[in-house]
Write a protein that holds these residues in place. Structure first.
Motif, PDB file in Angstrom:
ATOM      1  N   CYS A  73      73.892  76.338  20.454  1.00  0.00           N
ATOM      2  CA  CYS A  73      72.888  77.020  21.292  1.00  0.00           C
ATOM      3  C   CYS A  73      71.479  76.824  20.736  1.00  0.00           C
ATOM      4  O   CYS A  73      70.536  76.599  21.497  1.00  0.00           O
ATOM      5  N   LEU A  74      71.338  76.921  19.422  1.00  0.00           N
ATOM      6  CA  LEU A  74      70.023  76.702  18.822  1.00  0.00           C
ATOM      7  C   LEU A  74      69.545  75.265  19.042  1.00  0.00           C
ATOM      8  O   LEU A  74      68.367  75.024  19.326  1.00  0.00           O
ATOM      9  N   THR A  75      70.460  74.304  18.932  1.00  0.00           N
ATOM     10  CA  THR A  75      70.107  72.906  19.148  1.00  0.00           C
ATOM     11  C   THR A  75      69.672  72.672  20.590  1.00  0.00           C
ATOM     12  O   THR A  75      68.675  71.980  20.841  1.00  0.00           O
ATOM     13  N   LEU A  76      70.405  73.238  21.540  1.00  0.00           N
ATOM     14  CA  LEU A  76      70.020  73.097  22.946  1.00  0.00           C
ATOM     15  C   LEU A  76      68.659  73.742  23.222  1.00  0.00           C
ATOM     16  O   LEU A  76      67.832  73.173  23.942  1.00  0.00           O
ATOM     17  N   GLY A  77      68.423  74.914  22.666  1.00  0.00           N
ATOM     18  CA  GLY A  77      67.138  75.590  22.856  1.00  0.00           C
ATOM     19  C   GLY A  77      65.986  74.801  22.258  1.00  0.00           C
ATOM     20  O   GLY A  77      64.922  74.667  22.869  1.00  0.00           O
ATOM     21  N   LEU A  78      66.195  74.260  21.069  1.00  0.00           N
ATOM     22  CA  LEU A  78      65.160  73.455  20.425  1.00  0.00           C
ATOM     23  C   LEU A  78      64.896  72.188  21.220  1.00  0.00           C
ATOM     24  O   LEU A  78      63.739  71.794  21.418  1.00  0.00           O
ATOM     25  N   GLY A  79      65.950  71.545  21.690  1.00  0.00           N
ATOM     26  CA  GLY A  79      65.784  70.339  22.503  1.00  0.00           C
ATOM     27  C   GLY A  79      65.034  70.624  23.784  1.00  0.00           C
ATOM     28  O   GLY A  79      64.151  69.862  24.191  1.00  0.00           O
ATOM     29  N   TYR A  80      65.359  71.726  24.447  1.00  0.00           N
ATOM     30  CA  TYR A  80      64.671  72.117  25.682  1.00  0.00           C
ATOM     31  C   TYR A  80      63.185  72.353  25.420  1.00  0.00           C
ATOM     32  O   TYR A  80      62.329  71.895  26.174  1.00  0.00           O
ATOM     33  N   THR A  81      62.877  73.051  24.346  1.00  0.00           N
ATOM     34  CA  THR A  81      61.482  73.330  24.003  1.00  0.00           C
ATOM     35  C   THR A  81      60.720  72.040  23.685  1.00  0.00           C
ATOM     36  O   THR A  81      59.582  71.854  24.140  1.00  0.00           O
ATOM     37  N   MET A  82      61.358  71.159  22.938  1.00  0.00           N
ATOM     38  CA  MET A  82      60.682  69.906  22.582  1.00  0.00           C
ATOM     39  C   MET A  82      60.444  69.036  23.812  1.00  0.00           C
ATOM     40  O   MET A  82      59.387  68.401  23.928  1.00  0.00           O
ATOM     41  N   ILE A  83      61.396  68.988  24.711  1.00  0.00           N
ATOM     42  CA  ILE A  83      61.212  68.202  25.937  1.00  0.00           C
ATOM     43  C   ILE A  83      60.048  68.762  26.749  1.00  0.00           C
ATOM     44  O   ILE A  83      59.213  68.014  27.243  1.00  0.00           O
ATOM     45  N   ASN A  84      59.981  70.080  26.874  1.00  0.00           N
ATOM     46  CA  ASN A  84      58.898  70.693  27.652  1.00  0.00           C
ATOM     47  C   ASN A  84      57.536  70.485  27.002  1.00  0.00           C
ATOM     48  O   ASN A  84      56.539  70.309  27.692  1.00  0.00           O
ATOM     49  N   GLU A  85      57.476  70.514  25.672  1.00  0.00           N
ATOM     50  CA  GLU A  85      56.179  70.400  25.006  1.00  0.00           C
ATOM     51  C   GLU A  85      55.710  68.963  24.847  1.00  0.00           C
ATOM     52  O   GLU A  85      54.518  68.686  24.925  1.00  0.00           O
TER      53      GLU A  85
END
Length: 62
Positions: A41-53
């Motif tokens: 879950c942390l990896t998915l959240g970090l990936g989502y944030t990085m893609i958006n930024e």
């Protein structure tokens, strides 16, 4: 919240159906599965944030 409730329900169901497996081994396997879920879950959240930024750059307000 729903994920936590589902994980607890699955854990309780599997605990009743563990057969002749000792409680300590079952709890150790359950802990490893829970830790893996948290890391995922942390990896998915970090990936989502990085893609958006970084990939989908927001429009500047200038």
């Amino acid at each position: 919240m729903a994920g936590c409730i589902i994980a607890c329900a699955v854990g309780a169901y599997k605990f009743k159906r563990r057969g002749d497996m000792s409680m300590s081994v079952f709890l150790m396997q359950l802990r490893v599965a829970a830790q893996g879920t948290v890391v995922g879950c942390l990896t998915l959240g970090l990936g989502y944030t990085m893609i958006n930024e970084y990939l989908i750059k927001p429009k500047s307000k200038d």
